[in-house]
Design a protein around this motif. Structure first.
Motif, mmCIF file in Angstrom:
data_model
loop_
_atom_site.group_PDB
_atom_site.id
_atom_site.type_symbol
_atom_site.label_atom_id
_atom_site.label_comp_id
_atom_site.label_asym_id
_atom_site.label_seq_id
_atom_site.Cartn_x
_atom_site.Cartn_y
_atom_site.Cartn_z
ATOM 1 N N PRO A 1 -9.148 -1.404 92.947
ATOM 2 C CA PRO A 1 -10.264 -0.865 92.144
ATOM 3 C C PRO A 1 -11.568 -0.777 92.935
ATOM 4 O O PRO A 1 -12.330 0.187 92.782
ATOM 5 C CB PRO A 1 -10.376 -1.853 90.978
ATOM 6 N N PHE A 2 -11.804 -1.777 93.774
ATOM 7 C CA PHE A 2 -13.027 -1.738 94.591
ATOM 8 C C PHE A 2 -13.010 -0.548 95.544
ATOM 9 O O PHE A 2 -14.039 0.124 95.718
ATOM 10 C CB PHE A 2 -13.167 -3.043 95.372
ATOM 11 N N THR B 1 -19.525 6.610 97.391
ATOM 12 C CA THR B 1 -19.961 7.136 98.686
ATOM 13 C C THR B 1 -19.802 8.648 98.752
ATOM 14 O O THR B 1 -20.665 9.356 99.285
ATOM 15 C CB THR B 1 -19.162 6.474 99.821
ATOM 16 N N ILE B 2 -18.693 9.153 98.203
ATOM 17 C CA ILE B 2 -18.460 10.600 98.190
ATOM 18 C C ILE B 2 -19.529 11.311 97.369
ATOM 19 O O ILE B 2 -20.069 12.350 97.770
ATOM 20 C CB ILE B 2 -17.055 10.914 97.643
ATOM 21 N N VAL C 1 -4.717 1.446 100.485
ATOM 22 C CA VAL C 1 -4.621 0.157 99.785
ATOM 23 C C VAL C 1 -3.507 0.190 98.748
ATOM 24 O O VAL C 1 -2.708 -0.749 98.627
ATOM 25 C CB VAL C 1 -5.972 -0.190 99.124
ATOM 26 N N LEU C 2 -3.412 1.286 97.988
ATOM 27 C CA LEU C 2 -2.405 1.399 96.933
ATOM 28 C C LEU C 2 -0.991 1.341 97.492
ATOM 29 O O LEU C 2 -0.139 0.571 97.031
ATOM 30 C CB LEU C 2 -2.608 2.705 96.165
ATOM 31 N N PHE C 3 -0.714 2.156 98.491
ATOM 32 C CA PHE C 3 0.650 2.221 99.006
ATOM 33 C C PHE C 3 0.988 1.052 99.922
ATOM 34 O O PHE C 3 2.159 0.786 100.181
ATOM 35 C CB PHE C 3 0.855 3.544 99.741
ATOM 36 N N LYS C 4 -0.028 0.351 100.385
ATOM 37 C CA LYS C 4 0.229 -0.849 101.179
ATOM 38 C C LYS C 4 0.825 -1.936 100.303
ATOM 39 O O LYS C 4 1.768 -2.629 100.699
ATOM 40 C CB LYS C 4 -1.075 -1.335 101.813
#
Length: 206
Positions: A5-6, A14-15, A46-49
């Motif tokens: 989530p972070f 940032t985008i 991060v998700l797929f890790k």
């Protein structure tokens, strides 16, 4: 998993900031899309890790890159579809990942390389018939089946690798500057490869 989530919030924040700066400073040039693309890779990574989905990560990221490049192509240079040169190498990443161990098989590497080479030969013939530039991607992709075929035979790999480099530089020399024979320098350097393998690997065991 708390970092996911972070990463989403931080990336989107940032985008959004980059697009606001883009709109306030240079509204006629959309440069914020470039860093935005790399910021999106953060939450995806991060998700797929955590889900151990490296195959889907490769597929989604390659599609994302192709989509962004296509958008840039259509917006900035709609008269020339350079995306046709970039999309296939990007798709080869998930292709190899999904293939798994089969990517290390000779048949798979030869067929995949042949498709790659024929595709760029077709582009060369259709768009730019004046110069056979397809030899450059062909030179790169041929190392795949060459390394798979002779990975456990260093002497044969060095011989055929040196032969490939020799043919490549000789053709580039003949096509670009036939009046100056400069190909002998890289060819001379690469010939030390099989020579070193022979004397320091095979000759030492005799």
């Amino acid at each position: 998993m708390r970092s996911f989530p972070f990463s989403i919030v931080a990336s989107l924040f940032t985008i959004a900031f980059l697009f606001v700066v883009n709109w306030l400073t240079t509204p006629t040039e959309l440069w914020a899309i470039y860093p935005a693309l790399f910021l999106l890779l953060w939450p995806l990574n991060v998700l797929f890790k955590f889900s151990d989905g490296h195959k889907w990560y490769a597929l989604i990221v390659s599609i994302l890159l192709i989509t962004v490049l296509l958008a840039i192509n259509l917006v900035q240079t709609p008269d020339y579809y350079w995306i046709l040169y970039a999309w296939l190498p990007l798709l080869y990443w998930p292709l190899v990942v999904f293939a798994g161990r089969r990517a290390a098989e000779v048949t798979f590497s030869v067929l995949a390389s042949l498709v790659f080479i024929l595709y760029y030969i077709g582009l060369n013939i259709y768009f730019q018939t004046g110069f056979p530039w397809f030899i450059f991607p062909t030179f790169v992709i041929l190392w795949w089946p060459l390394s798979v075929t002779f990975a456990r035979r260093p002497m044969l790999f060095s011989v055929f690798g040196a032969l490939l480099v020799t043919i490549f530089f000789w053709n580039v020399n003949a096509l670009t500057s036939p009046d100056v024979i400069w190909a002998v320098y890289p060819i001379f350097a690469v010939l030390w490869w099989p020579l070193a393998i022979y004397f320091f690997v095979y000759r030492r065991t005799v």
